[in-house]
Design an enzyme around this catalytic site. Sequence first.
Site, PDB file in Angstrom:
ATOM      1  CE  LYS A   1      -3.929  -2.194   2.315  1.00 45.13           C
ATOM      2  NZ  LYS A   1      -3.439  -3.561   2.084  1.00 45.13           N
ATOM      3  NE  ARG A   2       6.475  -0.357   0.316  1.00 41.46           N
ATOM      4  CZ  ARG A   2       7.618  -0.920  -0.024  1.00 41.46           C
ATOM      5  NH1 ARG A   2       8.753  -0.499   0.495  1.00 41.46           N
ATOM      6  NH2 ARG A   2       7.639  -1.912  -0.903  1.00 41.46           N
TER       7      ARG A   2
ATOM      8  CB  CYS B   1      22.779 -14.975 -33.439  1.00 45.00           C
ATOM      9  SG  CYS B   1      21.840 -16.123 -32.394  1.00 45.00           S
TER      10      CYS B   1
ATOM     11  CB  CYS C   1      20.876 -17.363 -36.355  1.00 41.24           C
ATOM     12  SG  CYS C   1      19.928 -15.994 -35.636  1.00 41.24           S
TER      13      CYS C   1
ATOM     14  CG  ASN D   1      25.329 -25.349 -23.196  1.00 45.46           C
ATOM     15  OD1 ASN D   1      26.235 -24.723 -23.747  1.00 45.46           O
ATOM     16  ND2 ASN D   1      24.485 -24.787 -22.351  1.00 45.46           N
ATOM     17  CG  ASP D   2      28.564 -25.622 -28.513  1.00 48.09           C
ATOM     18  OD1 ASP D   2      28.448 -26.837 -28.769  1.00 48.09           O
ATOM     19  OD2 ASP D   2      28.132 -24.719 -29.250  1.00 48.09           O
TER      20      ASP D   2
ATOM     21  CG  HIS E   1      18.395 -13.027 -33.490  1.00 47.40           C
ATOM     22  ND1 HIS E   1      19.270 -13.823 -32.772  1.00 47.40           N
ATOM     23  CD2 HIS E   1      18.635 -11.747 -33.086  1.00 47.40           C
ATOM     24  CE1 HIS E   1      20.018 -13.063 -31.985  1.00 47.40           C
ATOM     25  NE2 HIS E   1      19.661 -11.803 -32.164  1.00 47.40           N
TER      26      HIS E   1
ATOM     27  CG  HIS F   1      17.993 -17.281 -31.454  1.00 49.26           C
ATOM     28  ND1 HIS F   1      18.212 -16.995 -32.791  1.00 49.26           N
ATOM     29  CD2 HIS F   1      17.153 -18.341 -31.446  1.00 49.26           C
ATOM     30  CE1 HIS F   1      17.541 -17.853 -33.547  1.00 49.26           C
ATOM     31  NE2 HIS F   1      16.885 -18.676 -32.744  1.00 49.26           N
TER      32      HIS F   1
ATOM     33  CG  HIS G   1      18.286 -19.918 -25.918  1.00 44.84           C
ATOM     34  ND1 HIS G   1      18.442 -18.542 -25.940  1.00 44.84           N
ATOM     35  CD2 HIS G   1      19.114 -20.377 -24.929  1.00 44.84           C
ATOM     36  CE1 HIS G   1      19.326 -18.183 -25.021  1.00 44.84           C
ATOM     37  NE2 HIS G   1      19.743 -19.273 -24.390  1.00 44.84           N
TER      38      HIS G   1
END
Length: 308
Positions: A36-37, A58, A61, A83-84, A120, A171, A173
């Site tokens: 309520k502030r 990217c 892409c 995942n790299d 993208h 992008h 993901h």
Amino acid sequence: MNHSNSNISFDITEHSHRRFNQLLGEWVLVSPHRSKRPWQGQQETTEKDTRPQYDPTCYLCPGNVRANGETNPQYPSTFVFTNDFAALQAESPSGSFAKGMLQAESERGICKVICFSPRHDLTLSDMEATEIKKVVDLWQEQYQELGAMEEISYVQIFENKGSVMGSSNPHPHGQIWAQSSVPGEPAKETEQQEAYFQQNNRSLLSDYLAIELEEKTRIVVENEHFVALVPFWAVWPFETIIIPRRHFGHLGQITEDEKFGYAGIMKQLSSVYDRLFNTSFPYSAGIHQAPTDGKDYPGWHLHMHFYP
């Protein structure tokens, strides 16, 4: 402590109190009077996001080369790859470390990246529900494929949207972490849901959702198969949870109609977030579902948390 107001009736909408998080079995502090502030904070206009449909720099892409030298295919809808820069490795050796209070043990796993769209410049709220449904299809496929591996006990599917949430690439993901142990929060949810089911022979979230549908004070959006609402025990501003109306434990049990409903509710909810401050709203979202450690979990009720 002054107890002079002990004759005043407690009002949950006015007075400080604790609320019980049924999923985690923990209490959280709620201070409703703070909302309520008067707002005297900063107000500003946001810059229009003008990302291109394709970004040659990217690494997500279509057709672009990633850091490991591999070239992405010209994928037309969704795309998944290991995942790299994985946080977990499948070949990590077994081992542990202990020095008094300092304890550690090895953790194996597989980390994957899922591109939601070849474009993208999109987010879930920009995509059509039919396109998001393809993302749900891939989530289901990956949950079943990774969960079937003997060494995988849990499959985490999540999205960190926006640089403020740690996303290194705009992008659209998400990620999947499949690992040899069950993470802390899902482990607590497993314990709570299984205990409730053993005692009541019903899903904890089914009974909770029934209360919310009756009260209709915290529901944000809903459709035939799913409800998105602010949980009674919410801690974070604008926190929500998506709950299926039907009790099922994991994506391996979702029906085709429910996939379309899931895609629709995610588009609706992410669109509501974007309209809140007229910006592409950042959040961390994660699907919580039954572990894949070979045990039966009849009490597990799939759900998805959104923490903006």
